[in-house]
Design an enzyme around this catalytic site. Structure first.
Site, PDB file in Angstrom:
ATOM      1  N   TYR A 183      11.524  -4.053  -7.041  1.00 14.28           N
ATOM      2  CA  TYR A 183      10.317  -3.906  -7.841  1.00 14.28           C
ATOM      3  C   TYR A 183       9.387  -2.770  -7.435  1.00 14.28           C
ATOM      4  O   TYR A 183       8.922  -2.000  -8.269  1.00 14.28           O
ATOM      5  CB  TYR A 183       9.540  -5.230  -7.799  1.00 14.28           C
ATOM      6  CG  TYR A 183       8.179  -5.134  -8.438  1.00 14.28           C
ATOM      7  CD1 TYR A 183       8.052  -5.067  -9.820  1.00 14.28           C
ATOM      8  CD2 TYR A 183       7.031  -5.096  -7.662  1.00 14.28           C
ATOM      9  CE1 TYR A 183       6.806  -4.960 -10.410  1.00 14.28           C
ATOM     10  CE2 TYR A 183       5.775  -4.991  -8.251  1.00 14.28           C
ATOM     11  CZ  TYR A 183       5.669  -4.923  -9.621  1.00 14.28           C
ATOM     12  OH  TYR A 183       4.447  -4.808 -10.196  1.00 14.28           O
ATOM     13  N   ASN A 219       0.527   0.538   5.945  1.00 13.78           N
ATOM     14  CA  ASN A 219       1.187  -0.243   4.896  1.00 13.78           C
ATOM     15  C   ASN A 219       1.969  -1.359   5.566  1.00 13.78           C
ATOM     16  O   ASN A 219       2.806  -1.083   6.420  1.00 13.78           O
ATOM     17  CB  ASN A 219       2.133   0.666   4.098  1.00 13.78           C
ATOM     18  CG  ASN A 219       2.998  -0.102   3.098  1.00 13.78           C
ATOM     19  OD1 ASN A 219       4.095   0.310   2.775  1.00 13.78           O
ATOM     20  ND2 ASN A 219       2.520  -1.214   2.604  1.00 13.78           N
ATOM     21  N   GLY A 220       1.689  -2.583   5.189  1.00 10.89           N
ATOM     22  CA  GLY A 220       2.413  -3.714   5.762  1.00 10.89           C
ATOM     23  C   GLY A 220       1.469  -4.836   6.082  1.00 10.89           C
ATOM     24  O   GLY A 220       0.325  -4.856   5.619  1.00 10.89           O
ATOM     25  N   GLY A 275      -0.511   0.726  -5.039  1.00 12.24           N
ATOM     26  CA  GLY A 275      -1.807   0.087  -4.816  1.00 12.24           C
ATOM     27  C   GLY A 275      -2.863   0.676  -5.722  1.00 12.24           C
ATOM     28  O   GLY A 275      -3.054   1.893  -5.749  1.00 12.24           O
ATOM     29  N   CYS A 333       0.857  -1.171   0.000  1.00 17.27           N
ATOM     30  CA  CYS A 333       0.000   0.000   0.000  1.00 17.27           C
ATOM     31  C   CYS A 333       0.895   1.223   0.000  1.00 17.27           C
ATOM     32  O   CYS A 333       2.101   1.132   0.226  1.00 17.27           O
ATOM     33  CB  CYS A 333      -0.862   0.030   1.252  1.00 17.27           C
ATOM     34  SG  CYS A 333      -1.982  -1.381   1.359  1.00 17.27           S
TER      35      CYS A 333
HETATM   36  P1  AMP Z   1       5.241 -13.533 -13.324  1.00 19.88           P
HETATM   37  O1  AMP Z   1       4.655 -13.387 -14.653  1.00 19.88           O
HETATM   38  O2  AMP Z   1       4.293 -14.111 -12.324  1.00 19.88           O
HETATM   39  O3  AMP Z   1       6.575 -14.234 -13.308  1.00 19.88           O
HETATM   40  O4  AMP Z   1       5.479 -12.069 -12.780  1.00 19.88           O
HETATM   41  C1  AMP Z   1       6.664 -11.416 -13.057  1.00 19.88           C
HETATM   42  C2  AMP Z   1       6.424  -9.955 -13.141  1.00 19.88           C
HETATM   43  O5  AMP Z   1       5.658  -9.497 -12.031  1.00 19.88           O
HETATM   44  C3  AMP Z   1       7.732  -9.214 -13.121  1.00 19.88           C
HETATM   45  O6  AMP Z   1       7.823  -8.567 -14.362  1.00 19.88           O
HETATM   46  C4  AMP Z   1       7.634  -8.225 -12.000  1.00 19.88           C
HETATM   47  O7  AMP Z   1       7.877  -6.933 -12.503  1.00 19.88           O
HETATM   48  C5  AMP Z   1       6.238  -8.321 -11.465  1.00 19.88           C
HETATM   49  N1  AMP Z   1       6.159  -8.523 -10.017  1.00 19.88           N
HETATM   50  C6  AMP Z   1       7.030  -9.036  -9.173  1.00 19.88           C
HETATM   51  N2  AMP Z   1       6.545  -9.089  -7.928  1.00 19.88           N
HETATM   52  C7  AMP Z   1       5.313  -8.572  -7.968  1.00 19.88           C
HETATM   53  C8  AMP Z   1       4.273  -8.349  -7.009  1.00 19.88           C
HETATM   54  N3  AMP Z   1       4.421  -8.702  -5.754  1.00 19.88           N
HETATM   55  N4  AMP Z   1       3.127  -7.771  -7.427  1.00 19.88           N
HETATM   56  C9  AMP Z   1       2.969  -7.451  -8.706  1.00 19.88           C
HETATM   57  N5  AMP Z   1       3.886  -7.652  -9.662  1.00 19.88           N
HETATM   58  C10 AMP Z   1       5.056  -8.206  -9.308  1.00 19.88           C
END
Ligand code: AMP
Length: 517
Positions: A268, A103-104, A30, A2
């Site tokens: 990220y 947030n958390g 978020g 968040c």
């Molecule tokens: P995936 O397709 O499931 O391997 O997701 C990989 C992509 O999700 C990467 O390009 C990251 O930029 C993004 N990503 C990584 N962690 C998260 C997260 N917790 N929430 C949303 N996107 C994420």
């Protein structure tokens, strides 16, 4: 995940517009719900709903959000729930009228909810850990005794009472929590858990009339763009308090704070133009790229890479530096449709796979006959990487290499990042070679954890630990049991997420201060 923000403006001003602008800057943290509550003398005005900031607040809401002090929240549901009753800020009327934005994720929310009910005679009406947090704060403030907050305009609640309550809050809670809150008619407070897992910064600005205004936010970029200066991190365990008359107080409220902030913020989540605990996110991502290049040189000295390409957007800065270090051309090979929502939080696997293609489209000229190295920040389920490798081949790439600037994700994140159930991680129970095969790459390289840590470290003399639990399974709070992880997985797996998202907007039905519809 968040985003939170709080502003204590000069008396007589209205902070609604600044809060709105700040939330827009934090929108990447978020996109599920947004809310603002302002305090106008001793009256609270609240507006919150599911949706993006621009969709939640219309002119009529903004007009009603009067007051010189306020807090705001953008939500990304951590445990998969999308109920609008859990949109924040949250409010409790006793004592004094308290609102918070959190947030958390608390890892002992269940035990605390029980204690609140049995010992403190407080009922928690949602499954939100933030509601537990709010009630714990309220109870600890109430316990300090009956005190009149304001009598004939004089402030009576000693600020040290607030700090004392926060000490107790730290004692009771476990997990990741950065919090900003307001005590109606009295002031704004903010605090961070004793490990400083989630980020929180504050700053000030002096108005033309010489009055100091204060603001707190999840990321420095939100304060910077609003014109606040002298931006500092709230230290782990620390609490700051700004009274309605603009006085700022700060105190360490934990006996043994230890910075162990979440490394995934650098990988990220955070915006590259933010600085977290003294380290620029942009610089950390460039360092990640450099270390990735060094690893590629070690593993594949004759790599033959013709071009390095980022997976937009979070892979970009690492990719720039990987290319520079390898001495290879950096090119953009995919065009991103910025009006498509995030793929990761789409409920089901089928929907997620489909949306990658709609979000990213390849530029064939950049691929034709080349050995391309694609760089992403992380691989989670592997949907994005699998689809992208396939697209690269379809448009003529000779060979497709893939690099992740984070190590393999293996363990659930329990401190506030939405990650899937363990079994849904592509790296779960698979070797790098197996993952390489599954995503269809000719070569796959992951960042080493030591390199990631080094990339996020300001300098050797400022080295400290990070929360790296999703790579190592080591949880700094020391109280994560297998039973807890299993319970979390039940909430986070695709079946659970599909179950609670039928695509219909929900009615807000909370026992709350009047929500301005
Ligand atoms: P995936 O397709 O499931 O391997 O997701 C990989 C992509 O999700 C990467 O390009 C990251 O930029 C993004 N990503 C990584 N962690 C998260 C997260 N917790 N929430 C949303 N996107 C994420």
């Amino acid at each position: 995940m968040c985003g939170i923000i709080g502003i204590a403006g000069q008396p007589g001003s209205h902070v609604n517009k600044m809060l709105y602008d700040g939330l827009l800057v934090l929108q990447h943290r978020g996109q599920d719900a947004a809310g603002i509550v302002t305090c106008d003398d001793d009256h609270l005005h609240l507006r919150k709903s599911n949706g993006l900031v621009r969709d939640v607040f219309h002119e009529r809401h903004m007009e009603r959000l009067q007051g010189s002090m306020g807090i705001g929240h953008v939500r990304y549901p951590t445990a998969g729930t999308c109920s609008s009753a859990e949109a924040q800020p949250l409010y409790v009327n006793s004592p004094y009228g308290i609102t918070i934005a959190h947030n958390g994720n608390l890892v002992n929310a269940k035990q605390q909810a029980r204690q609140l009910y049995l010992d403190d005679l407080r009922h928690v009406n949602t499954t939100s850990d933030s509601e537990v947090l709010l009630n714990v704060i309220a109870h600890e403030l109430q316990k300090l005794g009956k005190r009149q907050l304001k009598i004939e305009d004089e402030l009576y609640l000693d600020v040290h009472q607030v700090f004392k309550a926060v000490r107790e809050v730290h004692y009771r809670l476990s997990g990741g929590y950065s919090v900003v809150g307001m005590i109606n008619g009295y002031g704004l407070f903010a605090f961070r858990d004793p490990f400083g897992i989630r980020p929180l910064v504050y700053g000030n600005s002096v108005s033309e009339s010489g009055v100091t205004e204060w603001a707190v936010a999840s990321e420095s970029v939100a304060l910077e763009t609003l014109g606040f200066e002298d931006i500092k991190d709230v230290a782990p365990g620390e609490c700051i308090f700004i009274s309605v008359d603009g006085k700022m107080y700060i105190e360490q409220c934990h006996s043994s704070p230890k910075l162990q902030n979440c490394i995934f913020e650098y990988v990220y989540f955070s915006r590259p133009d933010s600085v977290i605990d003294g380290m620029s996110v942009h610089k950390a991502r460039l360092n990640m790229g450099e270390r990735l290049a060094d690893k590629i040189m070690r593993l594949k000295p004759d790599h033959g890479i013709d071009v390095v390409m980022p997976i937009p957007d979070s892979g970009r800065y690492a990719a720039i530096q990987t290319a520079a270090r390898l001495g290879v051309e950096f090119r953009e090979g995919f065009v991103k449709n910025r009006y498509v929502g995030r793929t990761f939080i789409m409920p089901g696997q089928a929907q997620r796979k489909d949306s990658v293609r709609k979000k990213l489209n390849p530029l064939p000229d950049e691929f034709s006959g080349k050995t391309v190295l694609l760089v992403d920040d992380s691989i989670v389920r592997g949907n994005t990487s699998r689809k992208i490798v396939e697209m690269a081949r379809q448009v003529g790439a000779k060979k497709v290499y893939f690099a992740s600037s984070a190590p393999p994700l293996l363990h659930p994140n329990v401190y506030g990042i939405d990650m899937p159930a363990r079994s849904e991680y592509i790296a779960h129970g698979q070797s790098i070679k197996e993952i390489e095969k599954e995503i269809g790459a000719d070569f796959l390289v992951y960042q080493d954890l030591d390199d990631l840590i080094a990339a996020c470290t300001i300098s050797e003399d400022k080295a400290h630990d990070f929360d790296t639990s999703c790579f190592t399974g080591e949880y700094c709070t020391g109280d994560i049991t297998e039973e807890y992880l299993q319970m979390l997985e039940l909430q986070r797996n695709d079946a659970a997420k599909n179950g609670n998202d039928d695509g219909e907007p929900e009615e807000i039905d909370s026992m709350d201060i009047h929500n301005e519809d």
